[in-house]
Design an enzyme around this catalytic site. Sequence first.
Site, PDB file in Angstrom:
ATOM      1  N   HIS A  54       0.953  -0.982  -0.127  1.00  0.00           N
ATOM      2  CA  HIS A  54       0.098  -0.262  -0.093  1.00  0.00           C
ATOM      3  C   HIS A  54       0.460   1.159   0.194  1.00  0.00           C
ATOM      4  O   HIS A  54       1.942   1.289   0.134  1.00  0.00           O
ATOM      5  CB  HIS A  54      -0.951   0.197   1.293  1.00  0.00           C
ATOM      6  CG  HIS A  54      -2.101  -0.958   0.777  1.00  0.00           C
ATOM      7  ND1 HIS A  54      -2.802  -1.022   2.216  1.00  0.00           N
ATOM      8  CD2 HIS A  54      -2.567  -1.534   0.391  1.00  0.00           C
ATOM      9  CE1 HIS A  54      -3.888  -2.236   1.292  1.00  0.00           C
ATOM     10  NE2 HIS A  54      -3.483  -2.371   0.088  1.00  0.00           N
ATOM     11  N   GLU A  56       1.185   3.920   1.440  1.00  0.00           N
ATOM     12  CA  GLU A  56       1.771   4.637   2.743  1.00  0.00           C
ATOM     13  C   GLU A  56       2.786   3.609   3.416  1.00  0.00           C
ATOM     14  O   GLU A  56       3.670   4.250   3.920  1.00  0.00           O
ATOM     15  CB  GLU A  56       0.672   4.732   4.257  1.00  0.00           C
ATOM     16  CG  GLU A  56       0.109   3.392   4.595  1.00  0.00           C
ATOM     17  CD  GLU A  56      -1.172   3.144   4.525  1.00  0.00           C
ATOM     18  OE1 GLU A  56      -1.176   3.723   2.108  1.00  0.00           O
ATOM     19  OE2 GLU A  56      -2.603   3.125   4.625  1.00  0.00           O
ATOM     20  N   CYS A  83      -5.537   1.217   6.002  1.00  0.00           N
ATOM     21  CA  CYS A  83      -6.461   0.095   5.834  1.00  0.00           C
ATOM     22  C   CYS A  83      -6.120  -0.141   7.475  1.00  0.00           C
ATOM     23  O   CYS A  83      -5.478  -0.102   7.497  1.00  0.00           O
ATOM     24  CB  CYS A  83      -6.717  -0.933   4.869  1.00  0.00           C
ATOM     25  SG  CYS A  83      -4.618  -1.462   4.970  1.00  0.00           S
ATOM     26  N   CYS A  92      -2.365  -1.118   7.391  1.00  0.00           N
ATOM     27  CA  CYS A  92      -1.342  -0.526   6.999  1.00  0.00           C
ATOM     28  C   CYS A  92      -1.646   0.416   8.483  1.00  0.00           C
ATOM     29  O   CYS A  92      -0.317   0.881   8.495  1.00  0.00           O
ATOM     30  CB  CYS A  92      -1.905   0.847   6.289  1.00  0.00           C
ATOM     31  SG  CYS A  92      -1.264   0.310   5.110  1.00  0.00           S
ATOM     32  N   ARG A 192     -10.332   5.124 -22.121  1.00  0.00           N
ATOM     33  CA  ARG A 192     -10.276   3.556 -22.779  1.00  0.00           C
ATOM     34  C   ARG A 192      -9.431   3.118 -21.357  1.00  0.00           C
ATOM     35  O   ARG A 192      -9.269   1.730 -20.313  1.00  0.00           O
ATOM     36  CB  ARG A 192     -10.039   2.704 -23.981  1.00  0.00           C
ATOM     37  CG  ARG A 192     -11.687   3.540 -24.579  1.00  0.00           C
ATOM     38  CD  ARG A 192     -10.722   2.991 -26.408  1.00  0.00           C
ATOM     39  NE  ARG A 192     -12.283   3.286 -27.018  1.00  0.00           N
ATOM     40  CZ  ARG A 192     -12.294   2.779 -28.122  1.00  0.00           C
ATOM     41  NH1 ARG A 192     -10.958   2.698 -28.889  1.00  0.00           N
ATOM     42  NH2 ARG A 192     -13.572   3.486 -29.058  1.00  0.00           N
ATOM     43  N   ASP A 208     -20.545   1.316 -36.337  1.00  0.00           N
ATOM     44  CA  ASP A 208     -18.681   2.026 -36.268  1.00  0.00           C
ATOM     45  C   ASP A 208     -17.797   1.597 -36.397  1.00  0.00           C
ATOM     46  O   ASP A 208     -16.796   1.683 -36.998  1.00  0.00           O
ATOM     47  CB  ASP A 208     -18.847   2.490 -35.126  1.00  0.00           C
ATOM     48  CG  ASP A 208     -19.857   4.097 -35.191  1.00  0.00           C
ATOM     49  OD1 ASP A 208     -20.114   4.491 -36.364  1.00  0.00           O
ATOM     50  OD2 ASP A 208     -19.837   4.861 -33.849  1.00  0.00           O
ATOM     51  N   LEU A 212     -12.223  -0.877 -30.091  1.00  0.00           N
ATOM     52  CA  LEU A 212     -12.763  -0.092 -28.842  1.00  0.00           C
ATOM     53  C   LEU A 212     -10.977  -0.825 -28.125  1.00  0.00           C
ATOM     54  O   LEU A 212     -11.238  -1.339 -26.861  1.00  0.00           O
ATOM     55  CB  LEU A 212     -13.542  -1.278 -28.396  1.00  0.00           C
ATOM     56  CG  LEU A 212     -14.654  -1.119 -28.508  1.00  0.00           C
ATOM     57  CD1 LEU A 212     -15.916  -2.522 -27.877  1.00  0.00           C
ATOM     58  CD2 LEU A 212     -15.451   0.477 -28.090  1.00  0.00           C
ATOM     59  N   ARG A 215      -4.529   2.176 -28.446  1.00  0.00           N
ATOM     60  CA  ARG A 215      -3.769   1.957 -29.440  1.00  0.00           C
ATOM     61  C   ARG A 215      -2.992   3.106 -29.775  1.00  0.00           C
ATOM     62  O   ARG A 215      -1.686   3.019 -29.411  1.00  0.00           O
ATOM     63  CB  ARG A 215      -4.362   2.059 -30.840  1.00  0.00           C
ATOM     64  CG  ARG A 215      -4.903   0.648 -31.235  1.00  0.00           C
ATOM     65  CD  ARG A 215      -6.007   0.059 -32.313  1.00  0.00           C
ATOM     66  NE  ARG A 215      -6.570   1.615 -32.934  1.00  0.00           N
ATOM     67  CZ  ARG A 215      -7.793   1.984 -32.576  1.00  0.00           C
ATOM     68  NH1 ARG A 215      -8.306   0.935 -31.668  1.00  0.00           N
ATOM     69  NH2 ARG A 215      -8.349   2.641 -33.400  1.00  0.00           N
ATOM     70  N   GLY A 299     -24.153   2.623 -28.105  1.00  0.00           N
ATOM     71  CA  GLY A 299     -25.449   4.430 -28.827  1.00  0.00           C
ATOM     72  C   GLY A 299     -25.749   4.464 -27.853  1.00  0.00           C
ATOM     73  O   GLY A 299     -26.145   4.261 -26.997  1.00  0.00           O
TER      74      GLY A 299
END
Length: 358
Positions: A54, A56, A83, A92, A192, A208, A212, A215, A299
């Site tokens: 973690h 910290e 945590c 932690c 993405r 389309d 997806l 790149r 869409g």
Amino acid sequence: MDELHLHERYMRRCFDLARLGGGKVSPNPMVGAVLVGQDRILGEGYHRQYGEAHAEVQAVAAVPPSLRPLIPRSTLYISLEPCCVYGRTPPCTQMILREGIPRVVISTLDTSPEVNGKSVALLREQGVEVISGILEREGRELFAPRDRFARLQRPYITLKFARTEEGFLAPLPLARQPISSAAAQRLVHRWRGEHDSILIGYRTALTDDPLLTNRFFPGGRSPLRIVLDPELQLPAKLRVFQADDVPTWIVYESATAKPPEEKRPGLVYFRSAPGMQGVLDLLGELRNQKVSSLLVEGGAAVIRRFLEADLWDEARVLVGSAHFARGLPAPAIPSHPAAEYAFGADRILRYRHPAFER
Ligand code: AOF
Ligand code: ZN
């Protein structure tokens, strides 16, 4: 500099560090931490990879031996409440007590049910001073995907679409015409990469034919691709069926249509109930697979379905410079933009779900 400004300055540094873990830590949160003593940073850290140390713990481990004597007089800044449970790593809070750190400054609580204020109470009981709520809005935003995942048992949902200034998604009669600039389209690739999964509807897949993937950012990962194909009618030549290394789910509803026997590795067919229940089935399955964020790229019908079910956390709207005399109206987001900025020739509007303000 007064104390509040000092806290804010170090908290901003925590946020910047936290973001370095973007795309690598989910379903854990992005968290950053700095340990400060005698007005200087003794050590910094962030959560780098799911399952690893973690933030910290990393910040304290980064303190060089010559500065370690300052730790019992230092302040630990963390973008999130530490945590207090054994998960993939020890709590932690234990490390904070063991190191004798006298003061902890956090931005927001870890609303995971097993933490949610317990660490703050525990540290205070043990005599540690805890200051909470520094730049809290930003801290909560950074933590939101984990919050939705832990508390609502579903991924954080971002809706995304492009529209014209007049509010059209596409021209009428329908034609494929770009609305946003190439630069804005690259920005979408970054979005993405920041999400664990990405979803499109049948019509968008067909018209389309998007790949997806992310790149444009080397080293950036591509999210799980999800395509709604209720009757399993999408042609196999579409680009979403390519790219061997990217996991892809095809979600269908029909009881009679059969997924192909032979399919490439990574391609999964998932049968859901029809309509809204199907979306809930899908979100449940994403939760089971520890997928903690979802980018809905359209869409219009799919975006409206999420809006109508009130299943969204954020919307990002690209307003492009195309003009159509007549067009398909864009979905209405029931909220005011929380941020608006220019991006090349486009404008970007960011909306947050009203519940976020509470
Ligand atoms: C922190 N610092 O940098 C992060 C925290 O699955 P685990 O064991 O890694 O831990 C899960 C819990 O830790 C959960 O409550 C999550 O919100 C929190 N993440 N906590 O103190 C960190 N990443
Ligand atoms: Zn921790």
